[in-house]
Design a protein around this motif. Structure first.
Motif, PDB file in Angstrom:
ATOM      1  N   ARG A 173     -72.348   0.713  75.074  1.00 18.38           N
ATOM      2  CA  ARG A 173     -73.800   0.699  74.894  1.00 18.38           C
ATOM      3  C   ARG A 173     -74.209  -0.374  73.885  1.00 18.38           C
ATOM      4  O   ARG A 173     -75.252  -0.999  74.021  1.00 18.38           O
ATOM      5  N   GLU A 224     -73.441   4.798  81.311  1.00 17.44           N
ATOM      6  CA  GLU A 224     -72.980   6.176  81.443  1.00 17.44           C
ATOM      7  C   GLU A 224     -71.463   6.164  81.628  1.00 17.44           C
ATOM      8  O   GLU A 224     -70.956   5.543  82.566  1.00 17.44           O
ATOM      9  N   GLU A 229     -68.300   4.891  75.779  1.00 17.65           N
ATOM     10  CA  GLU A 229     -69.741   4.827  76.001  1.00 17.65           C
ATOM     11  C   GLU A 229     -70.447   4.281  74.764  1.00 17.65           C
ATOM     12  O   GLU A 229     -71.346   3.436  74.869  1.00 17.65           O
TER      13      GLU A 229
END
Length: 565
Positions: free
Chosen positions: A113, A122, A109
């Protein structure tokens, strides 16, 4: 016509009666449901995983192993441009002994990101220690309901000695079909009440909830599972049957699956259970190290290798592997060390057949194979996976966990998942930004000291001697492992320390870790956004500001800042 009507009524009446009994029992004897995902009481915009999900597999009131699912948060409504992945597996996928920062979900994650700064990312963790393919299959429908863009699977070590494993104290039934049937029946209130009544008459064996022993010390019922024995084959069949159903379910739902080979420590983990070396074998091994003539050494080594192969002697294979390793003969060392694992009678490590099954299943169900084992081999001295990347028999160290996450990241990138990749993050930058604080890394080291002070690493449990802390982060880690300091307090004290030390990089990392652990906390996410803005990372800052604005009440400063982007 009347005959058919009579038959329909005759069949329907018992079914209607059973349904009536079931709903009556639910009304008269209500039980708290255990869904995998439940509404987050701190912020209803999010679902949160059920930490006590393992109770699904035990009658109400029974003692259960101390196995918890770390909280993982997911938005109730998936954003239109969002990226959502779900991770399944056991303790390695869950990041043991470091926690979520080392977990596949945590490391991926953080990196994704950075790769997709303008899109909500997510990566939802459903992995937890000790579970195997039964739990993965049991979670499938609830995971499909989340509509993930892909499911990532790292599993295979717990088919023998995990919960519901074929050699486990927590075995539900000897037949996979019966076990799956029992898991389905356990969702019925009528079956739950019958099970509770039976348990009172025949209590289950006491588990680790009643003492301080590790799960590994509690779980092993069958300590002598020889290669190709009926129990060995049952473990392979169990894995194949459950995973085949799991992958077929995701395939039918149109959800891509990335499934990885599993890795274990070959080079530095002796067999847990083996025949002892006899006097002749010990003498010949000593001669290997004392003789100076290569021809004589090779003659003895060949004889011992043949003897080990004929007898399936795990420890002899291991000692031969170590000798070949010292001689720099890595291929022969790998052959012997692999056979040592194959013939280890105490099956806490997955045998070769599990990886063979994973590769075959990926082909059969159009899943993407992530060959993490090959990545570990390529990054190990002499191509022998050992303590350079592993903590003990199968859990990676921090470098190993990063390599595991990197293998999945590369596979996602090669498949161009989620369309174009605007900002691929190089491995060296991702390593520097790994979402783990030094305190978490040291806490993991201390937990391994606890694990290896008990069976099967020691014949009997031994007192754990923790080293004296030499840094502030180590002091916090020790207090955390001893139960004197919770995780959030440990991280918050690190924030204060890094602020005092004017260590901007570590302050940023720690604030982001806290915000990601608490997406429902407006102030934590506002702080993360503010420091990201100071670092010039506006795309990521927007993500944290949006999370802050989902909280009630939302911080007014978050609304002001997001209008400036």
């Amino acid at each position: 016509m009347k005959l058919w009507l009579f038959r329909i009524i005759a069949i329907s009446l018992p079914l209607l009666l059973l349904v009536l009994i079931e709903f009556s029992l639910r009304w008269l004897f209500p039980a708290e449901p255990l869904p995998l995902f439940k509404s987050n009481p701190a912020n209803p915009a999010y679902l949160v995983t059920e930490s006590q999900i393992v109770k699904r597999y035990f009658p109400q009131g029974a003692q259960v192993p101390r196995v918890e699912l770390e909280p993982s948060f997911v938005l109730q409504q998936k954003p239109a441009d969002g990226i959502r992945l779900v991770v399944q597996g056991g303790s390695t996928a869950a990041g043991y002994p470091y926690g979520m920062g080392a977990a596949l979900a945590g490391m991926l994650e953080q990196r994704l990101r950075r790769t997709f700064p303008e899109r909500p990312v997510e990566v939802v963790n459903t992995a937890l220690s000790a579970v195997n393919s039964y739990t993965l299959l049991d979670f499938a429908d609830e995971i499909i309901a989340l509509k993930p863009d892909a499911v990532l699977i790292y599993a295979g070590h717990n088919e023998y000695l995990g919960l519901l494993g074929v050699g486990s104290n927590y075995l539900a039934a000897t037949s996979p079909r019966v076990t799956r049937w029992l898991l389905s029946l356990r969702k019925l209130r009528s079956f739950q009440l019958l099970e509770q009544a039976y348990q009172k008459l025949s209590p289950l064996p006491e588990t680790s909830s009643g003492n301080s022993r590790t799960f590994m010390a509690q779980v092993a019922r069958d300590k002598n599972i020889s290669l190709d024995s009926p129990t060995f084959q049952a473990g392979i069949q169990q894995f194949n049957g459950n995973m085949r159903r799991l992958l077929a379910r995701y395939q039918a739902a149109g959800i891509p699956v990335y499934i990885s080979t599993v890795v274990s420590n070959l080079a530095d983990q002796p067999p847990f259970q083996s025949l002892p070396l006899n006097a002749s074998q010990q003498q010949q091994l000593q001669q290997l190290n004392s003789l100076s003539q290569p021809a004589q050494q090779q003659q003895i080594a060949n004889a011992l290798a043949q003897e080990a192969a004929n007898s399936g002697h795990a420890l002899l294979h291991y000692q031969l592997g170590q000798w070949y390793r010292q001689q720099g003969q890595s291929d022969l060392a790998k052959q012997q060390l692999a056979q040592a694992r194959e013939h280890d009678l105490l099956r806490f490590r997955a045998p070769l057949a599990i990886n063979d099954q994973i590769k075959a299943l990926a082909k059969q169900h159009a899943a993407i194979l992530v060959d993490s084992e090959a990545a570990f081999i390529a990054n190990s001295p002499q191509g022998l996976v050992g303590n350079s990347l592993m903590l003990e028999h199968l859990h990676p160290n921090v470098q190993g966990y990063f390599l595991l996450a990197d293998s999945f990241y590369r596979a996602l990138y090669q498949q161009q998942a989620f369309s174009s990749w605007p900002n691929p993050v190089p491995a060296d930058i991702a390593w520097q930004e790994r979402p783990l604080t030094p305190a978490e890394e040291h806490a993991g080291y201390l937990r391994i000291l606890q694990l290896t002070a008990d069976y099967p690493f020691k014949a009997a449990p031994e007192p754990v001697q923790f080293p004296e802390p030499t840094a502030y982060s180590e002091q916090l880690a020790l207090a955390h492992v001893q139960g004197k300091l919770d995780w959030l307090s440990m991280q918050s004290q690190l924030v204060q320390y890094y602020h005092q030390q004017r260590n901007g990089d570590m302050l940023l990392k720690t604030l982001l870790i806290i915000a990601d652990a608490l997406p429902h906390n407006g102030q934590a996410n506002l702080q993360a956004a503010q420091i990201l803005l100071q670092a010039g990372r506006k795309g990521e800052a927007k993500h944290y500001l949006q999370r802050a604005l989902r909280t009630h009440p939302a911080p007014p400063e978050a609304q002001r800042l997001i209008q400036t982007l």
